[in-house]
Design a protein around this motif. Structure first.
Motif, PDB file in Angstrom:
ATOM      1  N   TRP A   5       4.879   7.201  -2.767  1.00 17.15           N
ATOM      2  CA  TRP A   5       5.376   7.134  -1.722  1.00 17.15           C
ATOM      3  C   TRP A   5       5.083   5.566  -0.452  1.00 17.15           C
ATOM      4  O   TRP A   5       5.538   4.716  -0.506  1.00 17.15           O
ATOM      5  CB  TRP A   5       6.199   8.584  -0.795  1.00 17.15           C
ATOM      6  N   LEU A   6       3.408   6.511  -0.018  1.00 23.58           N
ATOM      7  CA  LEU A   6       2.725   4.620   0.459  1.00 23.58           C
ATOM      8  C   LEU A   6       3.173   3.369  -0.884  1.00 23.58           C
ATOM      9  O   LEU A   6       2.867   2.571  -0.529  1.00 23.58           O
ATOM     10  CB  LEU A   6       1.628   5.713   0.332  1.00 23.58           C
ATOM     11  N   GLY A   7       2.671   4.176  -1.739  1.00 25.38           N
ATOM     12  CA  GLY A   7       2.821   2.566  -3.038  1.00 25.38           C
ATOM     13  C   GLY A   7       4.809   2.011  -3.308  1.00 25.38           C
ATOM     14  O   GLY A   7       4.473   0.932  -3.376  1.00 25.38           O
ATOM     15  N   PRO A  45       4.243  -1.978   0.134  1.00 27.86           N
ATOM     16  CA  PRO A  45       4.214  -3.624  -0.184  1.00 27.86           C
ATOM     17  C   PRO A  45       5.232  -4.175   0.649  1.00 27.86           C
ATOM     18  O   PRO A  45       5.034  -5.476   1.000  1.00 27.86           O
ATOM     19  CB  PRO A  45       4.777  -3.452  -2.022  1.00 27.86           C
ATOM     20  N   ALA A  46       6.696  -3.712   1.324  1.00 26.94           N
ATOM     21  CA  ALA A  46       7.224  -3.885   2.176  1.00 26.94           C
ATOM     22  C   ALA A  46       6.214  -5.071   3.340  1.00 26.94           C
ATOM     23  O   ALA A  46       6.334  -5.943   3.858  1.00 26.94           O
ATOM     24  CB  ALA A  46       8.399  -3.395   2.584  1.00 26.94           C
ATOM     25  N   ALA A  47       5.182  -4.382   3.533  1.00 27.53           N
ATOM     26  CA  ALA A  47       4.652  -4.960   4.897  1.00 27.53           C
ATOM     27  C   ALA A  47       3.469  -6.449   4.166  1.00 27.53           C
ATOM     28  O   ALA A  47       3.374  -6.200   5.303  1.00 27.53           O
ATOM     29  CB  ALA A  47       3.552  -4.346   5.097  1.00 27.53           C
ATOM     30  N   ALA A  79      -1.717  -9.507  -1.522  1.00 28.26           N
ATOM     31  CA  ALA A  79      -2.003  -8.027  -1.070  1.00 28.26           C
ATOM     32  C   ALA A  79      -0.997  -7.360  -1.085  1.00 28.26           C
ATOM     33  O   ALA A  79      -1.411  -6.124  -1.080  1.00 28.26           O
ATOM     34  CB  ALA A  79      -2.162  -8.759   0.774  1.00 28.26           C
ATOM     35  N   ALA A  80       0.359  -7.856  -1.034  1.00 25.35           N
ATOM     36  CA  ALA A  80       1.676  -6.565  -1.745  1.00 25.35           C
ATOM     37  C   ALA A  80       1.306  -6.131  -2.447  1.00 25.35           C
ATOM     38  O   ALA A  80       1.235  -4.542  -3.109  1.00 25.35           O
ATOM     39  CB  ALA A  80       2.685  -7.389  -1.200  1.00 25.35           C
ATOM     40  N   PHE A  81       0.595  -6.312  -3.636  1.00 22.63           N
ATOM     41  CA  PHE A  81       0.376  -6.205  -4.828  1.00 22.63           C
ATOM     42  C   PHE A  81      -0.793  -4.807  -4.423  1.00 22.63           C
ATOM     43  O   PHE A  81      -0.802  -4.161  -5.156  1.00 22.63           O
ATOM     44  CB  PHE A  81       0.012  -6.659  -6.155  1.00 22.63           C
TER      45      PHE A  81
END
Length: 239
Positions: A78-80, A84-86, A91-93
């Motif tokens: 769920w963290l994965g 990425p939205a942040a 960095a998102a990847f």
């Protein structure tokens, strides 16, 4: 061991509600991947792993070490899905890879007691090694500075898929399907020639199916011994 919270005969228990909700939101999310609207993609995605983790927690006859660790792996997945939205760009990847790397390591720890019943020491493991080698070879030219993180993640993903075969047929299938899902993500990120129709649909279809199969496999593994994979009394199952 039957828990006192089990639903009365004929009643719809929490595990059934969670399973139905996971399936319904999963279908909505997949339709969104095909037809839109795009703004529904993230809200539906972030609900899925908590629902699946909740189902596993409620459906497991016993909350064994395996069940607890698979629930943790789903939480890290769920963290994965959400981190990425942040961020933006690379960095998102990397945030996505970081979350899922922790999930893969947790899966490896969960499945390790079942390694003797897995394909780890059989000729069949060659297929997993070859699949990793081909995928890495296809992605390496475009990976650039992320080559090392991608290699580490790929090795952990492959180890998870191999060790999952020791937990049971469904878990083994789930590990393989999860490998396919992440392989599609890697190709989309690093292989310029890879341009299938509706790539998000195929990634999420295999992701949701793979995670669900791993969770169901964990529920069904309560009476499986770590050494042989044979059915055994629950008291002898790995803890």
């Amino acid at each position: 061991m039957n828990r006192s919270s089990a639903a009365p005969r004929g009643a719809v228990g929490p595990s059934a509600v969670l399973a139905g909700t996971y399936a319904a939101i999963g279908v909505v999310h997949l339709v969104v991947q095909l037809t839109g609207p795009g703004w529904l993609s993230r809200p539906t995605q972030v609900l899925l792993m908590p629902l699946l983790a909740g189902w596993l927690w409620c459906a497991a006859p016993e909350r064994t070490r395996l069940v607890r660790l698979v629930v943790a792996a789903l939480a890290l997945s769920w963290l994965g899905d959400t981190l990425p939205a942040a961020f933006t760009g690379d960095a998102a990847f990397l945030a996505m890879v970081g979350g899922f790397l922790l999930a893969q390591v947790t899966y490896i720890v969960a499945f390790w007691p079942y390694r003797h019943a897995s394909l780890l020491r059989t000729p069949a493991v060659t297929g997993y090694v070859v699949a990793f080698g081909v995928l890495f070879g296809l992605c390496a030219p475009g990976a650039g500075g992320m080559l090392v993180p991608v290699a580490i993640y790929g090795l952990c993903l492959t180890a998870m898929a191999v060790l999952a075969t020791g937990v049971g047929t469904l878990a083994g299938l789930g590990g393989a399907v999860f490998f396919v899902s992440d392989g599609l993500i890697a190709l989309g990120a690093f292989a310029d020639w890879y341009d299938p129709p509706a790539p998000g649909f195929w990634v999420m279809l295999t992701y949701l199916a793979g995670q669900a199969l791993l969770a169901v496999g964990a529920v069904r593994a309560g009476g499986v011994t770590a050494t042989t994979g044979a059915t055994a009394p629950r008291s002898t199952a790995p803890e």
